[in-house]
Design a protein around this motif. Structure first.
Motif, PDB file in Angstrom:
ATOM      1  N   THR A   1      40.917  45.984  36.428  1.00  0.00           N
ATOM      2  CA  THR A   1      40.137  45.582  35.212  1.00  0.00           C
ATOM      3  C   THR A   1      40.959  44.487  34.475  1.00  0.00           C
ATOM      4  OG1 THR A   1      38.759  47.512  35.494  1.00  0.00           O
ATOM      5  CG2 THR A   1      38.534  46.159  33.416  1.00  0.00           C
TER       6      THR A   1
ATOM      7  N   ALA B   1      36.468  41.099  33.641  1.00  0.00           N
ATOM      8  CA  ALA B   1      36.393  40.992  35.120  1.00  0.00           C
ATOM      9  C   ALA B   1      36.763  42.190  35.936  1.00  0.00           C
ATOM     10  CB  ALA B   1      37.151  39.778  35.837  1.00  0.00           C
ATOM     11  N   GLN B   2      36.441  42.668  37.197  1.00  0.00           N
ATOM     12  CA  GLN B   2      36.918  44.044  37.977  1.00  0.00           C
ATOM     13  C   GLN B   2      36.700  43.504  39.237  1.00  0.00           C
ATOM     14  OE1 GLN B   2      34.216  47.140  36.335  1.00  0.00           O
ATOM     15  NE2 GLN B   2      36.063  48.081  35.649  1.00  0.00           N
ATOM     16  N   LYS B   3      37.745  44.320  40.009  1.00  0.00           N
ATOM     17  CA  LYS B   3      37.564  44.187  41.535  1.00  0.00           C
ATOM     18  C   LYS B   3      37.891  45.241  42.132  1.00  0.00           C
ATOM     19  CE  LYS B   3      39.013  40.550  45.135  1.00  0.00           C
ATOM     20  NZ  LYS B   3      38.821  41.322  46.161  1.00  0.00           N
TER      21      LYS B   3
ATOM     22  N   ILE C   1      42.157  38.603  40.038  1.00  0.00           N
ATOM     23  CA  ILE C   1      41.109  38.450  38.955  1.00  0.00           C
ATOM     24  C   ILE C   1      41.796  38.122  37.608  1.00  0.00           C
ATOM     25  CG2 ILE C   1      39.440  39.825  40.105  1.00  0.00           C
ATOM     26  CD1 ILE C   1      40.434  42.338  37.954  1.00  0.00           C
TER      27      ILE C   1
ATOM     28  N   GLU D   1      41.921  34.299  37.221  1.00  0.00           N
ATOM     29  CA  GLU D   1      40.395  33.881  37.047  1.00  0.00           C
ATOM     30  C   GLU D   1      39.978  34.097  35.698  1.00  0.00           C
ATOM     31  OE1 GLU D   1      38.941  34.513  41.845  1.00  0.00           O
ATOM     32  OE2 GLU D   1      38.589  35.672  40.234  1.00  0.00           O
ATOM     33  N   ALA D   2      40.117  35.217  35.110  1.00  0.00           N
ATOM     34  CA  ALA D   2      39.810  35.539  34.150  1.00  0.00           C
ATOM     35  C   ALA D   2      40.201  35.023  32.892  1.00  0.00           C
ATOM     36  CB  ALA D   2      39.872  37.099  33.533  1.00  0.00           C
TER      37      ALA D   2
END
Ligand code: GRF
Length: 203
Positions: free
Chosen positions: A142, A157-159, A184, A187-188
């Motif tokens: 996260t 964001a989360q993955k 992430i 990207e975040a």
């Protein structure tokens, strides 16, 4: 260009992901201008040096109170014109001085799907040990804004990452880094920098 300051404490694999993302153009609205470690001789500082990014050590033990330590980080970041701070494997607690100087402009990467396995005492390998102990089938990472509650800020964001038969905490940590954190976080950071750039341009 939005100026990014990165806080580290260890190996710096998340810092490396940010450096690589800046080179590849994933991060195009921001530029890493400095790296601060709360520990000397960590490999993250080597990574900064290799990328020609200014690195420095600000140690808690050099300050009388945690608030003084916190203010030293804030003052350093402000002196470098930093607009947004990224905690990339940073293990010290940030306090009121930093939080007020950078309100809603501090980002953290946590190696679980918050609100699971987070908060006081959940960091590094311990997060993965608790996930395995509980028996969850899915974990992940996260990215969130930092506030006064440990791992409590708004999620950015989360993955998700599947847990596999025979996983140890070490194996799981590596998979979560490779398949989630290192993807992430850049990207975040680009998302937040792009928004900050827009805000700056609109005065
Ligand atoms: C990573 O698992 C990260 O999620 C956590 O600290 C660990 C080490 O990160 N916050 P790094 O290799 O120092 O970036």
């Amino acid at each position: 260009m939005v100026k990014i300051g990165v806080l580290v404490s260890g190996g710096g694999t998340n810092l490396q992901a940010l450096i690589d993302a800046q080179k590849s153009g994933i991060i195009k609205s921001g530029e890493i201008v400095c790296v601060v470690s709360n520990k000397p001789d960590v490999y993250a500082l080597e990574r900064a040096k290799k990328a020609n990014i200014e690195g420095c050590v600000i140690k808690k033990s050099d300050y009388v109170t945690p608030a003084d330590f916190d203010k030293a980080i804030a003052d350093y970041m402000l002196s470098k014109g930093v607009d947004v701070i990224v905690m990339a494997g940073f293990l010290a607690i940030v306090g009121e001085n930093l939080l007020s100087a950078y309100k809603d402009r501090i980002i953290n990467i946590h190696p679980s799907l918050i609100p699971s396995f987070c908060g006081e005492g959940f960091y590094g390998l311990k997060v993965h040990e608790k996930a395995l102990e509980y028996g969850v089938k899915v974990t992940g990472a996260t990215v969130h804004f930092v506030n006064e509650i440990p791992d409590g800020g708004k999620i950015i964001a989360q993955k998700a990452v599947y847990i596999e038969e025979g996983d140890t905490a070490e194996i799981l940590q590596k998979r979560v880094m490779e398949q989630a954190e290192w993807i992430i976080l850049p990207e975040a950071v680009e998302m937040v920098c792009c928004k900050l750039k827009g805000d700056k341009n609109n005065g």
